[in-house]
Design an enzyme around this catalytic site. Structure first.
Site, PDB file in Angstrom:
ATOM      1  CB  ILE A  91      -0.836   0.069   1.349  1.00 48.30           C
ATOM      2  CG1 ILE A  91      -1.852  -1.205   1.189  1.00 48.30           C
ATOM      3  CG2 ILE A  91      -1.781   1.322   1.228  1.00 48.30           C
ATOM      4  CD1 ILE A  91      -2.783  -1.136   2.516  1.00 48.30           C
TER       5      ILE A  91
ATOM      6  CB  VAL B 125      -0.363   7.461   0.135  1.00 45.49           C
ATOM      7  CG1 VAL B 125      -1.002   8.824  -0.193  1.00 45.49           C
ATOM      8  CG2 VAL B 125      -1.067   6.315   0.710  1.00 45.49           C
TER       9      VAL B 125
ATOM     10  CD  GLU C 177       4.852  -9.928   5.617  1.00 49.71           C
ATOM     11  OE1 GLU C 177       4.567 -11.383   5.952  1.00 49.71           O
ATOM     12  OE2 GLU C 177       4.687  -9.304   4.483  1.00 49.71           O
TER      13      GLU C 177
ATOM     14  CG  ASN D 179       5.473   3.238   7.941  1.00 51.30           C
ATOM     15  OD1 ASN D 179       5.078   4.403   8.194  1.00 51.30           O
ATOM     16  ND2 ASN D 179       5.332   2.747   6.388  1.00 51.30           N
TER      17      ASN D 179
ATOM     18  CE1 TYR E  76      -1.472  -1.048   6.838  1.00 52.80           C
ATOM     19  CE2 TYR E  76       0.648  -1.399   7.770  1.00 52.80           C
ATOM     20  CZ  TYR E  76      -0.189  -1.107   6.565  1.00 52.80           C
ATOM     21  OH  TYR E  76       0.402  -0.854   5.503  1.00 52.80           O
TER      22      TYR E  76
END
Length: 184
Positions: free
Chosen positions: A104, A106, A137, A142, A149
């Site tokens: 994912i 952005v 993972e 981060n 999450y």
């Protein structure tokens, strides 16, 4: 006929009324609700690779994205702003009753505006009828992703040692999972 309509809906997920209300009544619609999800295709690769290069010190090469587009177990999505600007992408693998979020990402100019959450929620809903659990993972370095999450219900299930390449060697990966089937 319903199968055809569902298939068409799976290609583009967007509610045009939201954009209309946002123009007429500014502030009435959240930015993330104006974003559209659609299936990624080869024409998106240049924009996807540009985002990948901006976000990662060790980006995926074009060949990995091409493999993901070619392989049936991977489903690849892009997220677009109303002016058709690609602001992110996500990739999921679903097989054997499990789903694994592969990536994912952005565009830096759109971070903290709901695009990551929109893509994550989209992947969860996509996987829900096909899988019992969804895994991913994430780098411990981060924290923004970790918060996102955990916010949607992912739980830490372990650590993969030396999983990611890093500037000074390797970095561990925190393994997360979300149950997609309600517990009885």
């Amino acid at each position: 006929m319903w199968k055809l309509l569902y298939k068409l809906k799976s290609l583009v997920v967007y509610d045009a009324d939201r954009e209309f209300y946002a123009k007429i009544f500014p502030g009435s619609v959240q930015n993330k609700d104006l974003l559209r999800m659609r299936k990624m295709d080869h024409s998106d690769l240049a924009a996807v690779l540009a985002i990948e290069e901006l976000n990662y010190e060790f980006p995926w090469p074009k060949s990995i994205f091409e493999d993901c587009l070619r392989t049936m177990t991977y489903t690849n999505w892009v997220c677009e702003a109303p002016e058709d600007k690609l602001v992110g992408y996500c990739i999921i693998c679903v097989a054997a009753g499990e789903a694994h979020i592969m990536n994912i990402s952005v565009c830096p100019g759109f971070k903290r505006q709901g695009a990551g959450q929109k893509m994550l929620e989209h992947l969860i809903e996509y996987a829900r009828p096909k899988a019992e659990k969804i895994f991913l993972e994430v780098r411990p370095s981060n924290p923004g992703a970790m918060v996102l999450y955990q916010k949607v219900g992912f739980k830490e299930i372990g650590v993969r040692k030396n999983y990611y390449p890093a500037k000074d060697g390797r970095e561990d990966a925190v393994m997360l999972a979300l149950d997609l089937v309600p517990m009885l």
